[in-house]
Design a protein around this motif. Structure first.
Motif, PDB file in Angstrom:
ATOM      1  N   ALA A   1       3.941   1.609  -2.442  1.00 47.72           N
ATOM      2  CA  ALA A   1       5.292   1.048  -2.426  1.00 47.72           C
ATOM      3  C   ALA A   1       5.358  -0.030  -3.502  1.00 47.72           C
ATOM      4  CB  ALA A   1       5.567   0.433  -1.059  1.00 47.72           C
ATOM      5  N   ARG A   2       6.574  -0.375  -3.926  1.00 49.20           N
ATOM      6  CA  ARG A   2       6.741  -1.503  -4.847  1.00 49.20           C
ATOM      7  C   ARG A   2       7.043  -2.731  -4.013  1.00 49.20           C
ATOM      8  NH1 ARG A   2       9.831   1.055 -10.111  1.00 49.20           N
ATOM      9  NH2 ARG A   2       8.269   2.669 -10.431  1.00 49.20           N
ATOM     10  N   LEU A   3       6.141  -3.671  -4.065  1.00 51.21           N
ATOM     11  CA  LEU A   3       6.241  -4.827  -3.180  1.00 51.21           C
ATOM     12  C   LEU A   3       6.569  -6.081  -3.975  1.00 51.21           C
ATOM     13  CD1 LEU A   3       5.737  -6.219  -0.434  1.00 51.21           C
ATOM     14  CD2 LEU A   3       3.296  -6.242  -0.994  1.00 51.21           C
ATOM     15  N   ARG A   4       7.655  -6.771  -3.573  1.00 44.35           N
ATOM     16  CA  ARG A   4       7.955  -8.071  -4.157  1.00 44.35           C
ATOM     17  C   ARG A   4       7.486  -9.120  -3.169  1.00 44.35           C
ATOM     18  NH1 ARG A   4      11.108  -8.790  -8.480  1.00 44.35           N
ATOM     19  NH2 ARG A   4       9.726 -10.585  -8.560  1.00 44.35           N
TER      20      ARG A   4
ATOM     21  N   ALA B   1       4.548 -14.908  -2.681  1.00 48.11           N
ATOM     22  CA  ALA B   1       3.216 -15.469  -2.388  1.00 48.11           C
ATOM     23  C   ALA B   1       2.161 -14.784  -3.265  1.00 48.11           C
ATOM     24  CB  ALA B   1       2.884 -15.283  -0.915  1.00 48.11           C
ATOM     25  N   LEU B   2       2.201 -13.461  -3.309  1.00 51.28           N
ATOM     26  CA  LEU B   2       1.200 -12.733  -4.110  1.00 51.28           C
ATOM     27  C   LEU B   2       1.421 -12.976  -5.601  1.00 51.28           C
ATOM     28  CD1 LEU B   2       1.004  -9.377  -2.131  1.00 51.28           C
ATOM     29  CD2 LEU B   2      -0.831 -11.039  -2.415  1.00 51.28           C
ATOM     30  N   GLU B   3       2.689 -13.036  -5.999  1.00 49.82           N
ATOM     31  CA  GLU B   3       2.978 -13.221  -7.428  1.00 49.82           C
ATOM     32  C   GLU B   3       2.544 -14.600  -7.918  1.00 49.82           C
ATOM     33  OE1 GLU B   3       7.103 -11.957  -7.852  1.00 49.82           O
ATOM     34  OE2 GLU B   3       6.515 -10.057  -6.940  1.00 49.82           O
ATOM     35  N   SER B   4       2.593 -15.588  -7.035  1.00 52.28           N
ATOM     36  CA  SER B   4       2.169 -16.923  -7.487  1.00 52.28           C
ATOM     37  C   SER B   4       0.656 -17.095  -7.381  1.00 52.28           C
ATOM     38  CB  SER B   4       2.886 -18.013  -6.680  1.00 52.28           C
ATOM     39  OG  SER B   4       2.436 -17.998  -5.342  1.00 52.28           O
ATOM     40  N   ARG B   5       0.015 -16.373  -6.490  1.00 55.47           N
ATOM     41  CA  ARG B   5      -1.427 -16.575  -6.276  1.00 55.47           C
ATOM     42  C   ARG B   5      -2.289 -15.684  -7.180  1.00 55.47           C
ATOM     43  NH1 ARG B   5      -3.597 -20.425  -3.119  1.00 55.47           N
ATOM     44  NH2 ARG B   5      -5.097 -19.029  -2.137  1.00 55.47           N
TER      45      ARG B   5
ATOM     46  N   ASP C   1      -0.235  -5.235 -10.681  1.00 52.70           N
ATOM     47  CA  ASP C   1       0.755  -4.367 -11.297  1.00 52.70           C
ATOM     48  C   ASP C   1       2.076  -5.140 -11.413  1.00 52.70           C
ATOM     49  OD1 ASP C   1       2.152  -1.993 -12.111  1.00 52.70           O
ATOM     50  OD2 ASP C   1       2.893  -1.818 -10.045  1.00 52.70           O
ATOM     51  N   PRO C   2       2.698  -5.129 -12.597  1.00 54.07           N
ATOM     52  CA  PRO C   2       3.959  -5.871 -12.759  1.00 54.07           C
ATOM     53  C   PRO C   2       5.027  -5.428 -11.760  1.00 54.07           C
ATOM     54  CG  PRO C   2       3.148  -5.086 -14.887  1.00 54.07           C
ATOM     55  CD  PRO C   2       2.271  -4.466 -13.841  1.00 54.07           C
ATOM     56  N   GLN C   3       4.930  -4.176 -11.273  1.00 54.89           N
ATOM     57  CA  GLN C   3       5.924  -3.685 -10.312  1.00 54.89           C
ATOM     58  C   GLN C   3       5.483  -3.863  -8.860  1.00 54.89           C
ATOM     59  OE1 GLN C   3       6.286   0.255 -12.020  1.00 54.89           O
ATOM     60  NE2 GLN C   3       8.279  -0.311 -12.842  1.00 54.89           N
ATOM     61  N   GLY C   4       4.374  -4.525  -8.657  1.00 54.73           N
ATOM     62  CA  GLY C   4       3.939  -4.851  -7.297  1.00 54.73           C
ATOM     63  C   GLY C   4       3.318  -3.686  -6.538  1.00 54.73           C
ATOM     64  N   GLN C   5       2.854  -2.662  -7.245  1.00 46.84           N
ATOM     65  CA  GLN C   5       2.259  -1.521  -6.526  1.00 46.84           C
ATOM     66  C   GLN C   5       0.837  -1.820  -6.073  1.00 46.84           C
ATOM     67  OE1 GLN C   5       3.547   2.528  -7.675  1.00 46.84           O
ATOM     68  NE2 GLN C   5       4.028   1.593  -9.633  1.00 46.84           N
ATOM     69  N   TRP C   6       0.106  -2.607  -6.844  1.00 45.88           N
ATOM     70  CA  TRP C   6      -1.243  -2.996  -6.431  1.00 45.88           C
ATOM     71  C   TRP C   6      -1.558  -4.397  -6.921  1.00 45.88           C
ATOM     72  CZ3 TRP C   6      -3.511  -4.030 -10.988  1.00 45.88           C
ATOM     73  CH2 TRP C   6      -3.120  -3.284 -12.103  1.00 45.88           C
TER      74      TRP C   6
ATOM     75  N   ALA D   1       1.520  -4.957   6.821  1.00 55.17           N
ATOM     76  CA  ALA D   1       0.875  -4.686   5.534  1.00 55.17           C
ATOM     77  C   ALA D   1       1.078  -5.849   4.566  1.00 55.17           C
ATOM     78  CB  ALA D   1       1.437  -3.397   4.931  1.00 55.17           C
ATOM     79  N   VAL D   2       2.310  -6.349   4.524  1.00 53.90           N
ATOM     80  CA  VAL D   2       2.607  -7.476   3.627  1.00 53.90           C
ATOM     81  C   VAL D   2       1.812  -8.702   4.061  1.00 53.90           C
ATOM     82  CG1 VAL D   2       4.401  -9.040   2.791  1.00 53.90           C
ATOM     83  CG2 VAL D   2       4.906  -6.609   3.078  1.00 53.90           C
ATOM     84  N   ARG D   3       1.782  -8.952   5.362  1.00 55.96           N
ATOM     85  CA  ARG D   3       1.033 -10.128   5.857  1.00 55.96           C
ATOM     86  C   ARG D   3      -0.441 -10.012   5.507  1.00 55.96           C
ATOM     87  NH1 ARG D   3       2.548 -12.296  11.782  1.00 55.96           N
ATOM     88  NH2 ARG D   3       1.366 -14.093  11.023  1.00 55.96           N
TER      89      ARG D   3
END
Ligand SMILES: [Fe+2]
Length: 343
Positions: free
Chosen positions: A99-102, A105-109, A116-121, A274-276
């Motif tokens: 999935a593409r995840l925004r 928290a993950l983007e800042s850490r 992946d720029p699109q949040g897939q991994w 999954a997000v958590r």
């Protein structure tokens, strides 16, 4: 009974497992992971303690889990897939697993180079692919860059595992990204010409062969070196003591890095869990566990680790290229290796 009965039975059992509906209220996470480290137990137990979410863990080989997710398709109970090497994450991305995840928290850490720029991994731990040398036959600054591995001066002196292994495909992928196709291809040919023997075994075998004098230099991921240093076996420690480590390309782009990481699956039945879980893997506490389990580095800057042998490797300059590009270059890397006769 025919030969086909067991297969049929397995198929029926698999279908039965998949058919169990997952309820939204159920606090559970289905994790497919190709990591199998004792220390990861504490990592998972801690998540359950913090969140009340139980983890159903399915462990398997890289390829077996990949096939399983593919075969399960939209009915897959998997919420999160974790694997090693960006090449395998890229393959899963290409297969449309993620999935593409925004997630702010993950983007800042997680540094941009390791996700992946699109949040897939997202990468959660990092390893460097370095050059090791036999201290009896090679002087410390005799080899400085990956480019030097193709120098004819090393003819018959180099040990590297098979070209088709994702670790090497990622390394060739980085040479393609930095040198361009033509120069990267020449480099692969030069490297092939320097091999002391036909590629066999894993990274540890190359290190052992170098310590034993079968070759003078080898290419290996850092955690294999640290594993030898931390081993309870005297012969492993002796191998590590014979070897020096070169951080390649320190005067230019930095050492080639790779990751272990994962993402949320497109058909994840428990998306919130999954997000958590993914965000938890980027927490300070989880980062230390996650990296220490395989003598890797946390990807989140500033996280403390307790691993004196790993820390003894010191500080180094890392290549800042987005690792996803290395995965994307893997098919071309394999074709180059094939043309060079490097198997
Ligand atoms: Fe490995």
């Amino acid at each position: 009974m025919t030969d086909r009965t067991p297969m049929l039975l397995i198929a029926l059992l698999t279908a039965a497992v998949v058919a169990v509906p997952a309820t939204a209220q159920e606090k559970v996470l289905n994790l497919y992971t190709a990591r199998h480290y004792q220390t990861d137990e504490a990592l998972y137990a801690n998540f359950t303690k913090q969140t009340g979410i139980r983890i159903n863990r399915i462990e398997g080989g890289e390829d077996a889990l990949f096939e399983r997710i593919k075969n399960e398709g939209a009915n897959s109970p998997a919420d999160v897939f974790i694997t090693v090497d960006v090449g395998r994450l890229w393959r899963a991305e290409q297969a449309g697993f993620f999935a593409r995840l925004r997630s702010p928290a993950l983007e800042s850490r997680v540094p941009a180079a390791y996700r992946d720029p699109q949040g897939q991994w997202f990468g959660f731990s990092a390893r460097a692919r370095v050059i090791a040398y036999n201290k009896d036959t090679v002087k410390p600054r005799e080899i400085r860059n990956y480019e030097d591995l193709a120098d004819p001066k090393w003819k018959g002196r180099l040990c590297v595992r098979s070209s088709s292994h994702p670790y090497n495909l990622s390394l060739v992928g980085s040479m393609i990204a930095h040198l361009g196709e033509q120069k990267a291809e020449e480099w692969v040919r030069g490297l092939k010409n320097n091999l002391a023997r036909d590629p066999k075994g894993g990274d540890t075998d190359q290190l052992k062969a170098t310590a034993a004098g079968e070759c003078d230099i080898a290419v290996a991921n850092t955690y294999y070196i640290v594993r030898l240093m931390r081993s309870g076996r005297a012969e492993d420690k002796a191998v590590a003591q014979k070897l020096g480590v070169v951080w390649p390309n320190q005067d230019n782009r930095g050492v080639h890095m790779n990751i272990s990481g994962g993402g949320m699956l497109k058909h994840a039945p428990h998306r919130e869990a999954a997000v958590r879980f993914l965000e938890y893997l980027a927490s300070d506490q989880a980062q230390a566990y996650f990296a220490n389990g395989n003598n890797e580095w946390p990807v989140v800057p500033g996280v403390a680790i307790i691993n004196p042998e790993l820390e003894s490797l010191g500080k180094f300059k890392m290549d800042a290229i987005n690792v996803g590009l290395l995965g994307r270059n893997q098919p071309m890397a394999q074709r180059m290796a094939d043309r060079a006769g490097y198997r």
